[in-house]
Scaffold this motif. Structure first.
Motif, short mmCIF file in Angstrom:
data_model
loop_
_atom_site.label_atom_id
_atom_site.label_comp_id
_atom_site.label_asym_id
_atom_site.label_seq_id
_atom_site.Cartn_x
_atom_site.Cartn_y
_atom_site.Cartn_z
N ALA A 1 -30.49 26.55 11.34
CA ALA A 1 -29.31 26.06 11.35
C ALA A 1 -28.57 24.98 10.03
O ALA A 1 -28.58 24.77 9.94
N ALA A 2 -30.53 24.44 10.05
CA ALA A 2 -30.54 23.17 9.13
C ALA A 2 -30.17 24.03 7.86
O ALA A 2 -29.57 23.23 6.69
N THR A 3 -31.04 24.77 7.53
CA THR A 3 -31.27 25.19 5.89
C THR A 3 -30.42 25.35 4.95
O THR A 3 -30.14 24.97 4.22
N PRO A 4 -29.00 26.14 5.20
CA PRO A 4 -27.84 26.29 4.66
C PRO A 4 -27.11 24.88 4.47
O PRO A 4 -26.61 24.69 3.39
N GLY A 5 -27.41 23.69 5.42
CA GLY A 5 -26.90 22.00 5.03
C GLY A 5 -27.66 22.55 3.99
O GLY A 5 -26.94 20.74 2.64
N VAL A 6 -29.11 22.40 3.57
CA VAL A 6 -30.22 21.45 2.78
C VAL A 6 -29.59 22.24 1.50
O VAL A 6 -29.41 21.40 0.62
N PHE A 7 -28.66 23.62 1.14
CA PHE A 7 -28.41 24.20 0.06
C PHE A 7 -27.53 23.49 -0.25
O PHE A 7 -27.52 23.31 -1.90
N LEU A 8 -26.83 23.48 0.36
CA LEU A 8 -25.24 23.03 0.40
C LEU A 8 -25.17 21.38 -0.48
O LEU A 8 -24.72 20.77 -0.98
N ALA A 9 -26.52 20.95 -0.18
CA ALA A 9 -26.88 18.80 0.09
C ALA A 9 -27.15 19.20 -1.05
O ALA A 9 -26.41 17.94 -2.20
N ARG A 10 -28.16 20.23 -1.89
CA ARG A 10 -28.20 19.87 -3.28
C ARG A 10 -27.53 20.13 -4.28
O ARG A 10 -27.93 19.16 -4.98
N ARG A 11 -26.45 20.41 -3.89
CA ARG A 11 -25.46 20.55 -5.06
C ARG A 11 -24.05 19.23 -4.48
O ARG A 11 -23.30 18.98 -5.77
N LEU A 12 -24.38 18.64 -3.38
CA LEU A 12 -23.05 17.36 -3.53
C LEU A 12 -24.62 16.00 -3.84
O LEU A 12 -23.71 14.88 -4.75
N VAL A 13 -25.91 16.30 -4.15
CA VAL A 13 -26.99 14.99 -4.57
C VAL A 13 -25.94 14.38 -6.00
O VAL A 13 -25.84 16.03 -7.32
N SER B 1 -39.09 22.56 13.97
CA SER B 1 -38.18 23.02 13.57
C SER B 1 -38.22 22.28 12.06
O SER B 1 -37.16 23.13 10.97
N ALA B 2 -38.66 21.33 11.94
CA ALA B 2 -38.73 20.01 10.89
C ALA B 2 -39.82 21.26 9.56
O ALA B 2 -39.36 20.43 8.45
N MET B 3 -40.84 22.30 10.06
CA MET B 3 -41.38 23.10 9.22
C MET B 3 -40.44 24.05 8.37
O MET B 3 -40.54 23.97 7.87
N LEU B 4 -39.19 24.24 9.38
CA LEU B 4 -38.86 24.88 8.64
C LEU B 4 -37.29 24.48 7.49
O LEU B 4 -37.18 24.89 6.43
N SER B 5 -37.04 23.41 8.02
CA SER B 5 -36.57 22.38 6.96
C SER B 5 -36.61 22.18 5.73
O SER B 5 -36.06 21.80 4.78
N ASN B 6 -38.03 21.42 6.59
CA ASN B 6 -38.91 20.66 5.08
C ASN B 6 -39.23 21.57 4.47
O ASN B 6 -39.36 21.54 2.83
N ALA B 7 -39.37 23.20 4.56
CA ALA B 7 -39.57 24.41 3.42
C ALA B 7 -38.48 24.77 2.43
O ALA B 7 -38.48 24.48 1.86
N SER B 8 -37.05 24.33 3.32
CA SER B 8 -36.38 24.91 2.35
C SER B 8 -35.90 23.42 1.70
O SER B 8 -35.45 23.67 -0.08
N ARG B 9 -35.81 22.29 2.10
CA ARG B 9 -36.50 20.81 0.99
C ARG B 9 -36.65 20.84 -0.25
O ARG B 9 -36.36 20.52 -1.52
#
Length: 251
Positions: A206-218, A55-63
């Protein structure tokens, strides 16, 4: 599928993975730290690290994609060069541990990662060259055999002088490359059956949309406050995992 995993378990895992994706996108770490306490009672200790590795490979790729403009290739290559072999060694060692042993190791690493991070933070801007490579080799060994070690890599990058989006992007790039090796070792050892891949892909998606939401929050949220909250979650989760492992050994 895993024996007793219900639809509601998958819904719970997906919900926590989304929140972990947001945390990872804001602070540079999250899924590897927050998911083990949720996954362990659902899929068992032995499956936790392989599932999170995929799962980390997917979330890290999106990050990495979300923060790609801030990626630091020089420091990333220094760490990857020394961490690749030690990561493979750590992953191989993991496959020989018992379920109870895995639970104790994960819990201990989660808790030890906090003082390590704070200690490395004091070296901010002073870790480079041989020191950075030595730290990277140690991180590779930890990363290969456990989950939740992203906090250590985050601390190494902070100590090397990176900050903000550069930490998030570089952390993601390094973790993605090492994750491919780690998953390869687990697959070859038979530690990734189809059920594990299904759970892992669910977490990653499931984590991927959270990553792009986080980009707005940074830049709009207090990173220090989020790190303190995560530290508290890590301590509680680590204690729970250690106690569960000790209880299993005593039975």
């Amino acid at each position: 599928m895993f024996g007793d995993v219900s639809l509601w378990h998958y819904v719970l895992v997906a919900g926590v993975a989304f929140l972990a994706g947001v945390a990872g996108g804001v602070t540079g770490y999250g899924p590897g730290l927050l998911m083990p306490p949720i996954l362990l009672p659902i899929i068992g200790a032995q499956a936790v690290v392989p599932v999170i590795a995929v799962s980390a490979m997917l979330s890290n790729a999106s990050r990495l994609y979300a923060f790609r403009r801030a990626f630091d290739p020089r420091r990333a290559m220094l760490i990857v060069a020394v961490a690749l072999p030690t990561s493979a060694l750590g992953a191989y060692g993991y496959t020989s541990l018992s379920g109870a042993g895995v639970s104790i190791v994960i819990g201990a690493v989660l808790m030890l990662a906090i003082p390590v991070r704070h200690g490395l933070a004091r070296l901010k801007g002073h870790l480079d060259g041989p020191g950075l490579m030595a730290a990277g080799a140690g991180f590779g060994l930890l990363m290969g055999g456990t989950a939740g070690t992203g906090v250590v890599l985050l601390s190494i990058l902070l100590a090397a002088g990176l900050n903000g989006a550069a930490v998030i992007a570089t952390d993601a790039g390094i973790s993605l490359v090492l994750g491919v090796v780690k998953v390869g070792v687990f697959q070859a050892a038979g530690a990734l059956p189809l059920a594990s891949w299904v759970m892992a892909v669910l977490i990653g998606l499931a984590a991927t949309p959270g990553v792009f939401l986080a980009r707005r929050l940074v830049g709009t949220l207090s990173e220090g406050a989020h790190i303190r909250v995560l530290d508290g979650v890590v301590v509680i989760g680590g204690l729970v995992l250690i106690l569960q492992g000790l209880r299993a050994l005593m039975m």
